[in-house]
Design a protein around this motif. Structure first.
Motif, PDB file in Angstrom:
ATOM      1  N   PRO A  44       0.831  -1.207   0.000  1.00 42.76           N
ATOM      2  CA  PRO A  44       0.000   0.000   0.000  1.00 42.76           C
ATOM      3  C   PRO A  44       0.866   1.258   0.000  1.00 42.76           C
ATOM      4  O   PRO A  44       1.987   1.245   0.505  1.00 42.76           O
ATOM      5  N   THR A  45       0.349   2.321  -0.562  1.00 47.16           N
ATOM      6  CA  THR A  45       1.130   3.561  -0.642  1.00 47.16           C
ATOM      7  C   THR A  45       1.355   4.191   0.729  1.00 47.16           C
ATOM      8  O   THR A  45       2.301   4.961   0.914  1.00 47.16           O
ATOM      9  N   ASP A  46       0.488   3.866   1.696  1.00 50.25           N
ATOM     10  CA  ASP A  46       0.617   4.456   3.034  1.00 50.25           C
ATOM     11  C   ASP A  46       1.295   3.503   4.019  1.00 50.25           C
ATOM     12  O   ASP A  46       1.153   3.656   5.231  1.00 50.25           O
ATOM     13  N   ILE A  47       2.059   2.533   3.508  1.00 52.48           N
ATOM     14  CA  ILE A  47       2.719   1.585   4.404  1.00 52.48           C
ATOM     15  C   ILE A  47       3.703   2.319   5.316  1.00 52.48           C
ATOM     16  O   ILE A  47       4.377   3.272   4.902  1.00 52.48           O
ATOM     17  N   LYS A  48       3.756   1.891   6.573  1.00 51.69           N
ATOM     18  CA  LYS A  48       4.630   2.523   7.561  1.00 51.69           C
ATOM     19  C   LYS A  48       5.919   1.730   7.704  1.00 51.69           C
ATOM     20  O   LYS A  48       6.061   0.633   7.172  1.00 51.69           O
ATOM     21  N   SER A  89       3.983  -2.414  10.144  1.00 52.64           N
ATOM     22  CA  SER A  89       4.050  -1.687   8.875  1.00 52.64           C
ATOM     23  C   SER A  89       2.669  -1.458   8.279  1.00 52.64           C
ATOM     24  O   SER A  89       2.471  -0.539   7.483  1.00 52.64           O
ATOM     25  N   GLY A  90       1.715  -2.312   8.650  1.00 53.07           N
ATOM     26  CA  GLY A  90       0.405  -2.300   8.003  1.00 53.07           C
ATOM     27  C   GLY A  90       0.248  -3.462   7.041  1.00 53.07           C
ATOM     28  O   GLY A  90      -0.825  -3.673   6.482  1.00 53.07           O
ATOM     29  N   LYS A  91       1.318  -4.217   6.837  1.00 48.88           N
ATOM     30  CA  LYS A  91       1.292  -5.401   5.971  1.00 48.88           C
ATOM     31  C   LYS A  91       1.923  -6.539   6.762  1.00 48.88           C
ATOM     32  O   LYS A  91       3.122  -6.543   7.022  1.00 48.88           O
ATOM     33  N   LYS A 130      11.819   0.607   6.051  1.00 46.79           N
ATOM     34  CA  LYS A 130      10.738   1.164   5.223  1.00 46.79           C
ATOM     35  C   LYS A 130      10.926   0.627   3.804  1.00 46.79           C
ATOM     36  O   LYS A 130      12.015   0.728   3.242  1.00 46.79           O
ATOM     37  N   GLU A 142       9.177   0.234  -0.283  1.00 41.96           N
ATOM     38  CA  GLU A 142       8.220   0.674  -1.290  1.00 41.96           C
ATOM     39  C   GLU A 142       8.417  -0.175  -2.541  1.00 41.96           C
ATOM     40  O   GLU A 142       9.539  -0.581  -2.854  1.00 41.96           O
TER      41      GLU A 142
END
Length: 236
Positions: free
Chosen positions: A146-150, A173-175, A213, A215
């Motif tokens: 996701p684009t908003d991953i932490k 992270s959100g994932k 982090k 991407e």
């Protein structure tokens, strides 16, 4: 008579068009989505919950890499030579690592990590090497983030001998699969024989902060991805 002659040819042409249309429709069918890794992981106090595979941190098969070895070991033609270590005397300054297909940066997160640069960088090198290997696995490379991953933030605790005793997932992270990947990487990579006594914390352990982090970067087939990786290490 003229109609009778053309009828077989007309039927064959229509049959060919139908086959072509069916084939195109099959090609347009989207591939099944890759399954996610399930529910979010919990905070860890037992390393056996990361993996059942035994880890011997001082095994002969796991020698400590030479300074910079883990960041420079890439035989691909587009490998990028890592920058000089001299910029690590100040915390927070990024150093470019990886290659054009898998770009990355590493950094020391605080003054204490920079003060014990050899200790920090050997561990950071080892984490980065294991992380790149994990990113290229089938499960992770098929992940669209996701684009908003932490950032994933993990606290690693080592005993006085430099053996990893505990991992704590401080920030998801959100994932879930990225969190679990990084926990497994840390379990495999974090150890240090004869760590510097002056780097020990007040409670008699070594406390490291690992921050990752990620991407999505590029895909050659729209199913498998390479990533932009930013990895940091601090010492409490």
């Amino acid at each position: 008579m003229i109609r009778a002659r053309w009828k077989p040819f007309l039927s064959a042409a229509l049959f060919g068009v139908a086959i072509c249309a069916a084939g195109c429709a099959a090609d347009d069918k989207p591939p099944p989505a890759a399954p996610d890794a399930g529910p979010q992981p919990k905070l860890l106090s037992d390393l056996s919950s990361v993996s059942d595979a035994p880890i011997n941190p001082f095994a002969a098969a796991q020698p400590a890499p030479a300074r910079g070895e883990g960041l420079l070991h890439d035989s691909s033609p587009d490998a990028v030579i890592a920058g000089p270590r001299t910029n690590q005397v100040d915390p927070g300054i990024s150093r470019v690592v990886g290659n054009e297909a898998n770009p990355g940066t590493v950094r020391l997160l605080n003054t204490k990590a920079a003060q014990f640069g050899d200790f920090s960088e050997v561990i950071l090198d080892r984490i980065y090497g294991s992380l790149i290997e994990a990113e290229r696995s089938e499960e992770i490379s098929r992940t669209k983030l996701p684009t908003d991953i932490k950032a994933v933030i993990i606290t690693a605790i080592l005993d006085k001998s430099g053996k990893l005793t505990e991992l704590i997932l401080e920030q998801h992270s959100g994932k879930a699969r990225i969190d679990q990947m990084m926990l497994a990487v840390c379990k495999k990579s974090i150890w240090y024989e004869n760590p510097p006594a002056a780097a020990i914390s007040d409670d008699g352990t070594y406390k490291l902060t690992i921050k990752l982090k990620m991407e999505n970067y590029a895909s050659s087939d729209e199913h498998h991805w390479s990533f932009i990786t930013d990895l940091g290490l601090g010492i409490s």
